[in-house]
Design a protein around this motif. Sequence first.
Motif, PDB file in Angstrom:
ATOM      1  N   LEU A 110      18.166  71.810  30.677  1.00  0.00           N
ATOM      2  CA  LEU A 110      17.849  70.600  29.790  1.00  0.00           C
ATOM      3  C   LEU A 110      16.515  70.592  29.337  1.00  0.00           C
ATOM      4  CD1 LEU A 110      18.076  67.506  28.546  1.00  0.00           C
ATOM      5  CD2 LEU A 110      17.111  66.948  30.796  1.00  0.00           C
ATOM      6  N   GLY A 154      17.544  72.756  26.119  1.00  0.00           N
ATOM      7  CA  GLY A 154      17.986  71.468  25.284  1.00  0.00           C
ATOM      8  C   GLY A 154      19.403  70.912  25.546  1.00  0.00           C
ATOM      9  N   ILE A 161      21.910  68.590  27.979  1.00  0.00           N
ATOM     10  CA  ILE A 161      22.218  67.722  28.879  1.00  0.00           C
ATOM     11  C   ILE A 161      23.233  67.918  29.866  1.00  0.00           C
ATOM     12  CG2 ILE A 161      22.265  65.253  29.353  1.00  0.00           C
ATOM     13  CD1 ILE A 161      21.034  64.631  26.614  1.00  0.00           C
ATOM     14  N   LEU A 219      25.133  66.086  33.007  1.00  0.00           N
ATOM     15  CA  LEU A 219      25.130  64.899  33.845  1.00  0.00           C
ATOM     16  C   LEU A 219      26.044  65.107  34.937  1.00  0.00           C
ATOM     17  CD1 LEU A 219      25.558  62.008  31.121  1.00  0.00           C
ATOM     18  CD2 LEU A 219      23.443  62.378  32.813  1.00  0.00           C
ATOM     19  N   HIS A 240      25.511  70.038  20.761  1.00  0.00           N
ATOM     20  CA  HIS A 240      25.011  70.047  22.196  1.00  0.00           C
ATOM     21  C   HIS A 240      25.144  68.958  23.062  1.00  0.00           C
ATOM     22  CE1 HIS A 240      22.215  68.543  19.163  1.00  0.00           C
ATOM     23  NE2 HIS A 240      21.640  67.587  20.045  1.00  0.00           N
ATOM     24  N   HIS A 241      25.366  67.768  22.304  1.00  0.00           N
ATOM     25  CA  HIS A 241      25.624  66.419  23.177  1.00  0.00           C
ATOM     26  C   HIS A 241      27.086  66.362  23.806  1.00  0.00           C
ATOM     27  CE1 HIS A 241      26.542  65.765  18.821  1.00  0.00           C
ATOM     28  NE2 HIS A 241      27.548  65.497  19.323  1.00  0.00           N
ATOM     29  N   TYR A 242      27.851  67.393  23.543  1.00  0.00           N
ATOM     30  CA  TYR A 242      29.166  67.316  23.967  1.00  0.00           C
ATOM     31  C   TYR A 242      28.926  67.424  25.638  1.00  0.00           C
ATOM     32  CZ  TYR A 242      31.746  66.614  19.674  1.00  0.00           C
ATOM     33  OH  TYR A 242      32.237  66.164  18.419  1.00  0.00           O
ATOM     34  N   ALA A 261      27.044  67.120  27.546  1.00  0.00           N
ATOM     35  CA  ALA A 261      26.674  65.769  28.590  1.00  0.00           C
ATOM     36  C   ALA A 261      27.851  64.947  28.901  1.00  0.00           C
ATOM     37  CB  ALA A 261      25.750  64.696  27.908  1.00  0.00           C
ATOM     38  N   MET A 262      28.839  64.823  28.238  1.00  0.00           N
ATOM     39  CA  MET A 262      30.063  63.864  28.541  1.00  0.00           C
ATOM     40  C   MET A 262      30.999  64.709  29.174  1.00  0.00           C
ATOM     41  SD  MET A 262      30.358  60.756  27.754  1.00  0.00           S
ATOM     42  CE  MET A 262      29.226  59.587  26.999  1.00  0.00           C
ATOM     43  N   GLU A 278      17.126  75.267  16.462  1.00  0.00           N
ATOM     44  CA  GLU A 278      18.507  75.845  16.663  1.00  0.00           C
ATOM     45  C   GLU A 278      18.683  76.876  15.564  1.00  0.00           C
ATOM     46  OE1 GLU A 278      21.759  73.740  17.679  1.00  0.00           O
ATOM     47  OE2 GLU A 278      20.984  73.448  19.577  1.00  0.00           O
ATOM     48  N   ILE A 327      22.279  61.358  37.815  1.00  0.00           N
ATOM     49  CA  ILE A 327      21.391  60.971  36.905  1.00  0.00           C
ATOM     50  C   ILE A 327      19.930  60.841  37.553  1.00  0.00           C
ATOM     51  CG2 ILE A 327      20.822  58.675  35.886  1.00  0.00           C
ATOM     52  CD1 ILE A 327      23.655  58.195  35.399  1.00  0.00           C
ATOM     53  N   LEU A 349      18.514  64.226  36.444  1.00  0.00           N
ATOM     54  CA  LEU A 349      18.084  64.065  35.129  1.00  0.00           C
ATOM     55  C   LEU A 349      16.619  63.312  34.832  1.00  0.00           C
ATOM     56  CD1 LEU A 349      19.139  64.411  32.084  1.00  0.00           C
ATOM     57  CD2 LEU A 349      19.580  62.114  32.147  1.00  0.00           C
ATOM     58  N   VAL A 393      13.036  64.508  33.452  1.00  0.00           N
ATOM     59  CA  VAL A 393      12.451  63.903  32.299  1.00  0.00           C
ATOM     60  C   VAL A 393      10.972  63.394  32.696  1.00  0.00           C
ATOM     61  CG1 VAL A 393      12.722  61.976  30.694  1.00  0.00           C
ATOM     62  CG2 VAL A 393      14.737  63.161  31.138  1.00  0.00           C
ATOM     63  N   LEU A 444       9.926  67.519  30.373  1.00  0.00           N
ATOM     64  CA  LEU A 444      10.718  68.541  29.904  1.00  0.00           C
ATOM     65  C   LEU A 444      10.333  69.951  29.489  1.00  0.00           C
ATOM     66  CD1 LEU A 444      13.034  66.182  27.822  1.00  0.00           C
ATOM     67  CD2 LEU A 444      13.681  67.095  29.737  1.00  0.00           C
TER      68      LEU A 444
END
Lengths: 304, 292
Positions: free
Chosen positions: A45, A49, A51, A53, A103-105, A107-108, A187, A237, A240, A244, A248
């Motif tokens: 992270l 960069g 995430i 979870l 990049h955010h995918y 996380a899920m 990026e 979490i 995480l 944070v 970071l």
Amino acid sequence: MRRLLPLGALVLGALLPLAFEQYKLYVASLTLVYLILAIGLNLTLGYAGQISLGHAAFMALGSYAVAILGQRGLPFEVGLAVGAALGFFWGLVVGFPALKVKHHYLAMVTLGFNIIVFLVLRNWESLTGGSFGISEIARPAWGPISFKSDRAYYLYMLGWAAVVVTSAYWILTSRWGRAFRAIRENEMRAEVVGVSLRNYKLMAFAIGAAYAGIGGALFAPLLSYIDPGAYTLDRSIQFLMMVVMGGLGRFEGPFIGAVLVTVLPEILRASEGLYLIIYALAVILMMLFMPKGLVALWDRALGN
Amino acid sequence: MTDFIQLLVAGISIGSIYAMTAIGFVLLWQTSNTINFAQGEFVVLPAFAMVLFLTVFRWPFAAALLATVLVSTLLLGFLVKEVLVARLLEAGVLPLVIATIGLSLLIRYSLQYFWTPLALPFPPVFSRVPIRLGTIVLSWEELMNVLLVGIVIGALQLFITRTKLGWAMQAVAQNRTLATVLGIDVSRLVTLTFVLNAALAAVAAILIAPVYLVKYDIGIGLGLKAFYAAIIGGFNQIRGALLGGLLVGVVETLAAAYLSSQFRDAFALVILIAVLLLKPEGIWGVKEEWSS
């Protein structure tokens, strides 16, 4: 001198718990596990960069590897190696499709992975013991030298923590570390100057997952008992939050974060629900007012 | 066959609620680059508000509904936008994502700690008398869910394609800088999107509450499925989110019945990974340019 001072403080701080009474020593041992996981997540992270979870799920791979292989009579270190390898492998499997896009995918997808691992641990009873978990997980022993006592096991964990810290330091100061940072900063620019974005992100994630496997492996014999409840999304979490809050993408970050997240509840003595609320608020306030994390305070104190 | 049709209808019904949650998600992403990790909790909070107004204050249904939508749009619309999003928008995607993760935890655990860790019952919104078509038994709830969601999404689509405000929203979604140059008040539009999303979430809350019961942690699964629905269908399209939501609802309902109910929550992830590998922009999506 500026480098030696924190190092000296670190060694001293790491050996100090040996003088603690049993419960405090346990909290210190737990902090080591969290530190290893936070270092892994910080790589993923903080530096690249991405995430994740799902760090609790990778941790579970390590714990269950040690527990299951231990039941079959294999030494602890084999379980640890298998756990790290499983973490790395599943990191690649989960990261590959997710990092293909934005990049955010990740996380899920990791969040979903965490839920699935939890379901598998609970339902594959013949292997994992289901909701009852696995008990009597043995601590490592090298021939006549046994790490059975709490103090000896703390030292043993400290050894592995040192390995993790050193290897992470080595990775971050190598060509890879520079590439990770280049990705985080910009990026597009990183890609233009020839950094293969996807490969580096995937590696940053898989190495982070492997560290989680190591942390999980060390965690299992600490309590000598594991069950799926220890590897929920809340735990992920929590990791995480450690990263944070610490800072970071700063090497000192996980140290601050891991100590804070384990020690704070001990000081507050509040119920779990309340300190989760406090962490949540802290994370939001941190993003608003101190996005660099608590390490920024340290910087200010040192005057740079 | 009878079972199959009943399950299919149940799947479409739950899927339509996922779709509505997913559409709000997509709207937020489009106009403000916000990936709202608290989307599930954005549905849970109004559900709790509805319980408060309806069963604790004993207000009539219409008044409770109105109050719920009001609370939701004020807290989750205005407040979240002004306090969090407005300040973090320029900092890039990551800080905002982390802040919304914090927000989801804050809402979830506050409800658990200050209200109740137990599941609260929710009075049925529609008649519980079953509808019989030959051997097939359906419920009013299922049919009305689909109908209501259809009306809401239809109205939203009309708003976006036929009104000036809707066009402005599309312009912001396509190119924020250009929209600013054209004299569109981007900040006001972002607020509008957050309010719209909060209103959609409140409606979703009232529809899902009788199905799931009201519990502090149902937002995790709901937010996850809304996100999956959005990616599966196509993150940049309302119709994509609609398709994705229905697909997730139907597949998980059928798979839970025919394959494994223990792994019910895993099937959406399987479709997601398949879509990411085969068509990463989503089934109905459009490839995005560099947007960072």
